[in-house]
Design an enzyme around this catalytic site. Structure first.
Site, PDB file in Angstrom:
ATOM      1  N   TRP A 197       0.913  -1.631  -0.112  1.00 31.28           N
ATOM      2  CA  TRP A 197       0.229  -0.178   0.280  1.00 31.28           C
ATOM      3  C   TRP A 197       0.494   1.485  -0.443  1.00 31.28           C
ATOM      4  O   TRP A 197       0.095   2.377  -0.467  1.00 31.28           O
ATOM      5  CB  TRP A 197      -0.463   0.299   0.970  1.00 31.28           C
ATOM      6  CG  TRP A 197      -2.184  -0.903   1.121  1.00 31.28           C
ATOM      7  CD1 TRP A 197      -2.257  -1.849   1.629  1.00 31.28           C
ATOM      8  CD2 TRP A 197      -3.224  -1.005   0.282  1.00 31.28           C
ATOM      9  NE1 TRP A 197      -3.280  -2.415   1.538  1.00 31.28           N
ATOM     10  CE2 TRP A 197      -3.556  -2.132   0.227  1.00 31.28           C
ATOM     11  CE3 TRP A 197      -3.610   0.075  -1.314  1.00 31.28           C
ATOM     12  CZ2 TRP A 197      -5.214  -2.159  -0.200  1.00 31.28           C
ATOM     13  CZ3 TRP A 197      -4.806   0.088  -1.665  1.00 31.28           C
ATOM     14  CH2 TRP A 197      -5.655  -0.674  -1.427  1.00 31.28           C
ATOM     15  N   ASN A 241       3.266   1.458  -1.343  1.00 32.78           N
ATOM     16  CA  ASN A 241       4.221   2.169  -2.981  1.00 32.78           C
ATOM     17  C   ASN A 241       3.422   1.620  -4.779  1.00 32.78           C
ATOM     18  O   ASN A 241       4.583   2.106  -5.556  1.00 32.78           O
ATOM     19  CB  ASN A 241       5.580   0.591  -3.196  1.00 32.78           C
ATOM     20  CG  ASN A 241       7.011   1.088  -1.971  1.00 32.78           C
ATOM     21  OD1 ASN A 241       7.365   1.717  -2.176  1.00 32.78           O
ATOM     22  ND2 ASN A 241       6.507   0.514  -0.290  1.00 32.78           N
ATOM     23  N   ASN A 245       0.866   2.348  -4.880  1.00 28.82           N
ATOM     24  CA  ASN A 245       0.345   4.048  -5.938  1.00 28.82           C
ATOM     25  C   ASN A 245       0.512   5.548  -5.474  1.00 28.82           C
ATOM     26  O   ASN A 245       0.587   5.961  -3.881  1.00 28.82           O
ATOM     27  CB  ASN A 245      -1.521   3.832  -5.493  1.00 28.82           C
ATOM     28  CG  ASN A 245      -2.403   5.537  -6.035  1.00 28.82           C
ATOM     29  OD1 ASN A 245      -1.640   6.489  -6.196  1.00 28.82           O
ATOM     30  ND2 ASN A 245      -3.415   5.001  -6.148  1.00 28.82           N
ATOM     31  N   PRO A 255       1.659   8.535  -5.795  1.00 29.10           N
ATOM     32  CA  PRO A 255       1.113  10.010  -5.540  1.00 29.10           C
ATOM     33  C   PRO A 255      -0.157  10.130  -4.216  1.00 29.10           C
ATOM     34  O   PRO A 255      -0.449  10.720  -3.923  1.00 29.10           O
ATOM     35  CB  PRO A 255      -0.227  10.126  -6.680  1.00 29.10           C
ATOM     36  CG  PRO A 255       0.631   9.767  -8.030  1.00 29.10           C
ATOM     37  CD  PRO A 255       0.852   8.507  -7.385  1.00 29.10           C
ATOM     38  N   HIS A 282     -13.222   4.577  -1.397  1.00 28.28           N
ATOM     39  CA  HIS A 282     -13.212   3.285  -3.066  1.00 28.28           C
ATOM     40  C   HIS A 282     -15.133   3.059  -2.387  1.00 28.28           C
ATOM     41  O   HIS A 282     -15.509   2.581  -3.237  1.00 28.28           O
ATOM     42  CB  HIS A 282     -12.681   1.552  -1.566  1.00 28.28           C
ATOM     43  CG  HIS A 282     -11.330   2.297  -2.097  1.00 28.28           C
ATOM     44  ND1 HIS A 282     -10.360   2.515  -1.360  1.00 28.28           N
ATOM     45  CD2 HIS A 282     -10.951   1.078  -2.951  1.00 28.28           C
ATOM     46  CE1 HIS A 282      -8.898   2.107  -2.329  1.00 28.28           C
ATOM     47  NE2 HIS A 282      -9.850   0.938  -3.309  1.00 28.28           N
ATOM     48  N   TYR A 318     -27.415  -7.516  -9.320  1.00 29.92           N
ATOM     49  CA  TYR A 318     -28.079  -8.479 -10.110  1.00 29.92           C
ATOM     50  C   TYR A 318     -29.483  -8.602  -8.968  1.00 29.92           C
ATOM     51  O   TYR A 318     -30.623  -8.949 -10.307  1.00 29.92           O
ATOM     52  CB  TYR A 318     -27.432  -9.646 -10.366  1.00 29.92           C
ATOM     53  CG  TYR A 318     -28.452 -10.677 -11.372  1.00 29.92           C
ATOM     54  CD1 TYR A 318     -28.713 -10.530 -12.563  1.00 29.92           C
ATOM     55  CD2 TYR A 318     -29.294 -11.093 -11.067  1.00 29.92           C
ATOM     56  CE1 TYR A 318     -28.837 -11.783 -13.104  1.00 29.92           C
ATOM     57  CE2 TYR A 318     -29.746 -12.611 -11.615  1.00 29.92           C
ATOM     58  CZ  TYR A 318     -30.089 -12.108 -12.827  1.00 29.92           C
ATOM     59  OH  TYR A 318     -30.993 -13.001 -13.027  1.00 29.92           O
TER      60      TYR A 318
END
EC number: 2.3.1.20
Length: 489
Positions: free
Chosen positions: A375, A377, A379, A381, A416, A478
């Site tokens: 986590w 490394n 992403n 930014p 998320h 669904y």
């Protein structure tokens, strides 16, 4: 025999032939070799030719061909060149996936339809709600800019500025969410893209507000060193330095909004020129990988997801596990392609166009031996933003490292869920739960796994964890949008 060998040796010396010991032949040479072995314990190393074969020479007296050594697969051997086995794994991977691809084509035919993708973004060709949402985002950027201009000249107090920034940032998150949730004409994919733009804008303006606040604090502490304060606030790297409040221009603001970073600086590192060949390669990668992802989703993932609904409905656990594993391969492959497409192709293309110098968008997360390292490394930014504007400020306010890390995961879990639940118009908290589950998972992997085992645990969590969340959301979506209307009729 010894006398004959001696005579032969003296006869060779008289005729000018080479000595017998050099060719390694003759009983005397063999006897000498035996004595050497007895003294040293190991057989003498034979000379080799350029192909690696033993130089046979003129003799045939090899009395010893064994020595003390370990098998190559033993850990004590020190052997580490397994390149051929790696190539074999790649060949087997290609062959197995080729079989799956052929099986898919035989079973379903060609399902790839690029034109159908347009319907994911638009329900009505004359109504573009997602694009309109993105355009409206400029209002919030201008509002933040105007607040900073007034704070710089003292027209607003810091408390009033904090309140206005808080209202602006809260509206950035709430306004698009309300539109996406209530407006029927916006599609889930269009809603996701619009919410991603607003999320990025939220993080950027948060950083914009923080850095300008730090500059004002330094200016208040030492007005005589205002230029130096502006230089220190951004790290001191610039060809043409800008000091606070000279940075408060629309040009500076919009450069930051389009730059591939979430952390604001007064003076970004700049590349000297635009490399046209590099830019063209990145653009071609973007085009090709976009088509590849769309094709894999339509041809491979959609049938696998559709075939997973019946086992979920019947609660057939063995079939659910089988479908989960079947979905894991295409899902993980698409995720890897997406990572390269976004963090290498897209961000490098934008950085090249804007001559943005810092191209560290990712590090070697594939070598992660712990969940925490992954986590930190994969992403960069987002990681830089979390460290600079969330983690370190909490530590300065007296929070413990554990509380600060938990708060970072909590914020990540919120975003998320924000990017998934609102476009789907249902709240199941699967994404939130998955992110919060990283905390105990990180502890377990860090406590019980090391080295290659830790790396395997990280890969396993990526390959299996994502399909579980995908199936959960697809099943609930669904049931909510297919079976519920059918039951109502």
């Amino acid at each position: 025999m010894g006398d004959r060998g001696g005579a032969g040796g003296s006869r060779r010396r008289r005729t000018g032939s080479r000595p017998s010991i050099q060719g390694g032949s003759g009983p005397a040479a063999a006897e000498e070799e035996v004595r050497d072995v007895g003294a040293g314990g190991d057989a003498p190393v034979r000379d080799t030719d350029k192909d690696g074969d033993v130089d046979v020479g003129s003799g045939h007296w090899d009395l010893r061909c064994h020595r003390l050594q370990d098998s190559l697969f033993s850990s004590d051997s020190g052997f580490s060149n397994y390149r051929g086995i790696l190539n074999w794994c790649v060949v087997m991977l290609i062959l197995s996936n080729a079989r799956l691809f052929l099986e898919n084509l035989i079973k379903y035919g060609i399902l790839v339809d690029p034109i159908q993708v347009v319907s994911l973004f638009l329900k009505d060709p004359y109504s573009w709600p997602a694009l309109c949402l993105v355009i409206v985002a400029n209002i919030f950027a201008v509002a933040a800019f105007q607040v900073e201009k007034r704070l710089a000249v003292g027209a607003l107090t810091e408390q009033a500025g904090l309140l206005l920034h808080g209202v602006n940032l809260a509206t950035i998150l709430c306004f698009p969410a309300a539109v996406a949730f209530l407006l029927e004409s916006i599609t889930p994919v269009g809603s996701v893209l619009a919410l991603m733009v607003y999320t990025i804008l939220f993080l950027k303006l948060f950083s914009y507000r923080d850095v300008n606040l730090w500059c004002r604090e330094r200016r208040a502490g030492a007005k005589a060193k205002a230029a130096l304060a502006g230089k220190k606030a951004n790290g001191g790297a610039a060809q043409r330095t800008v000091s606070y409040p000279d940075n408060l221009t629309y040009r500076d603001l919009y450069y930051f909004l389009f730059a591939p970073t979430l952390c604001y600086e007064l003076n970004f590192p700049r590349s000297p020129r635009i490399r046209k060949r590099f830019l063209l390669r990145r653009l071609l990668e973007m085009l090709f990988l976009t088509q590849l992802q769309v094709g894999l989703i339509q041809q491979w993932m959609v049938p696998a997801i559709q075939n997973s609904m019946k086992p979920f409905k019947d609660m057939d656990y063995s079939r659910i596990v089988e479908r989960l594993l079947k979905l894991a391969v295409p899902n993980h492959l698409i995720w890897l392609i997406f990572f390269y497409w976004l963090f290498h192709s897209c961000l490098n293309a934008v950085a090249e166009l804007m001559q943005f110098g810092d191209r560290e968008f990712y590090r070697d997360w594939w070598n992660s031996e712990s969940i925490t390292y992954f986590w930190q490394n994969w992403n960069i930014p987002v990681h830089k933003w979390c460290i600079r504007h969330f983690y370190k400020p909490m530590l300065r306010r007296g929070s413990s490292k554990w509380a600060a890390r938990t708060a970072v995961f909590l914020a990540s879990a919120f975003f998320h869920e924000y990017l998934v639940s609102i476009p789907l118009r249902m709240f199941r908290l699967w994404a939130f739960t998955g992110m919060m589950a990283q905390i105990p998972l990180a502890w377990i992997v860090g406590r019980f796994f090391r080295g290659n085992y830790g790396n395997a645990a990280v890969w396993l969590s990526l390959i299996i964890g994502q399909p579980v969340a995908v199936l959960m959301y697809v099943h609930d979506y669904y049931v909510l949008n297919r079976e519920a209307p059918a039951a109502g009729t």
